[in-house]
Design an enzyme around this catalytic site. Structure first.
Site, mmCIF file in Angstrom:
data_model
loop_
_atom_site.group_PDB
_atom_site.id
_atom_site.type_symbol
_atom_site.label_atom_id
_atom_site.label_comp_id
_atom_site.label_asym_id
_atom_site.label_seq_id
_atom_site.Cartn_x
_atom_site.Cartn_y
_atom_site.Cartn_z
ATOM 1 N N ASP A 1 23.900 73.505 -18.423
ATOM 2 C CA ASP A 1 23.173 75.193 -19.129
ATOM 3 C C ASP A 1 23.081 75.992 -20.230
ATOM 4 O O ASP A 1 23.969 75.820 -21.137
ATOM 5 C CB ASP A 1 24.234 76.394 -18.502
ATOM 6 C CG ASP A 1 23.661 77.924 -18.575
ATOM 7 O OD1 ASP A 1 22.628 78.416 -18.171
ATOM 8 O OD2 ASP A 1 24.825 78.242 -19.010
ATOM 9 N N GLU B 1 19.278 73.817 -15.741
ATOM 10 C CA GLU B 1 18.656 75.559 -14.491
ATOM 11 C C GLU B 1 17.623 75.785 -15.084
ATOM 12 O O GLU B 1 16.926 75.385 -16.675
ATOM 13 C CB GLU B 1 19.534 76.214 -15.237
ATOM 14 C CG GLU B 1 19.703 77.694 -14.272
ATOM 15 C CD GLU B 1 20.526 78.878 -14.070
ATOM 16 O OE1 GLU B 1 21.757 78.123 -14.044
ATOM 17 O OE2 GLU B 1 19.895 80.532 -14.325
ATOM 18 N N ASP C 1 29.168 79.688 -19.449
ATOM 19 C CA ASP C 1 28.112 78.254 -19.610
ATOM 20 C C ASP C 1 28.599 77.584 -18.977
ATOM 21 O O ASP C 1 27.446 76.700 -18.265
ATOM 22 C CB ASP C 1 28.083 78.476 -20.708
ATOM 23 C CG ASP C 1 27.399 79.562 -21.115
ATOM 24 O OD1 ASP C 1 26.708 80.294 -21.271
ATOM 25 O OD2 ASP C 1 28.363 80.273 -22.702
#
Lengths: 175, 175
Positions: free
Chosen positions: A8, A70, A143
């Site tokens: 992330d 992502e 995160d």
């Protein structure tokens, strides 16, 4: 056995999540952390440098076989998109340089994959990450949890796409 | 002697410009090219991977001692800022990973440094790049010219900031 590294990326903190997936599609927690890129300096190139070196340490220590990240939901300003782009670019470049494939998953798909609805909030996603990986009440940095979520999504999508592992496992069980 | 690598990053093409600066501040053309990141694939992570590998080839072949890169003028949409951010992030990360310092210069400063006005157009900047590096009518790809421009800016700014090289040279001439 597949070892998935979920990333992330962010220009201040980058989440790292590592899971193992066996041939039946069962996922097991291995590791998670948040790389703090602000520790040493406020200097932006140095931050990207820290991201590269920390990520290479992660690759060397945890030896993932595939990476999931992502993709960006574009509700951001141009300025924040640019900063995020730098971090993602540095992370993806590092992964590719180390010979690993990167798979991108949209935030909506991650939520759908984990919670069953694209509009799920962060708390629901974290809850499912805990549940799917048997983490109990383990405290997860946001995160790091997001990184585990994208890793889990890759595990689910690979199983759905191929079903090879799952099918093999089912056949074995029947015999 | 300082060898400066200028980089004009883009997610489709990345400009590369290499110049040498001697102790008097005199700049000499060494090399320029545009890395075409669309050759092999339309896949974005693969493009960033190509950027890393091509840039590492450039670093190995031309052995710069310092790197200069244009900072971003934020008139861009969030989408194009994100793409550009990925390319810049990958480029900066590669440079830092190879142990080199990166200096960033705003587009306005580059124009001011080369042409004397922040509102100069691309043609004027290219003209000055040709003039300063004695390139005559040599055809310059636009991204490569921009990369040479930021390299020249670093040479000028270093001379202005330190003046060590220049001062030493002047002293030598007087003797």
């Amino acid at each position: 056995m597949t070892r998935i590294l979920g990333i992330d990326p962010g220009s201040q903190r980058t989440g790292i999540g590592v899971i193992d997936v066996d041939a039946t599609g069962k996922c097991a927690y291995v590791h998670c952390q948040a790389l703090n890129l602000l520790v040493d300096t406020q200097d932006f190139p140095a931050r990207l440098g820290k991201l590269v070196f920390d990520l290479e340490d992660v690759l060397a220590e945890w030896k993932p076989t595939v990476v999931a990240i992502e993709s960006v939901f574009m509700d951001k300003s141009a300025t924040s998109a640019l900063k995020l782009g730098h971090a993602r670019g540095a992370a993806i470049a590092t992964v590719v340089r180390n010979g690993l494939a990167v798979h991108e998953y949209a935030p909506r798909l991650i939520k759908q994959s984990l919670v069953g609805g694209g509009a799920a909030d962060k708390a629901q996603v974290q809850h499912m990450v805990r549940l799917l990986l048997n983490l109990g009440e383990k405290k997860l940095q946001a995160d790091a949890a997001d990184a585990l979520a994208v890793a889990l999504t890759h595990a689910h999508m690979s199983a759905t796409a191929g079903r090879t592992g799952l099918a093999t496992a089912l056949l074995r069980r029947r015999r």
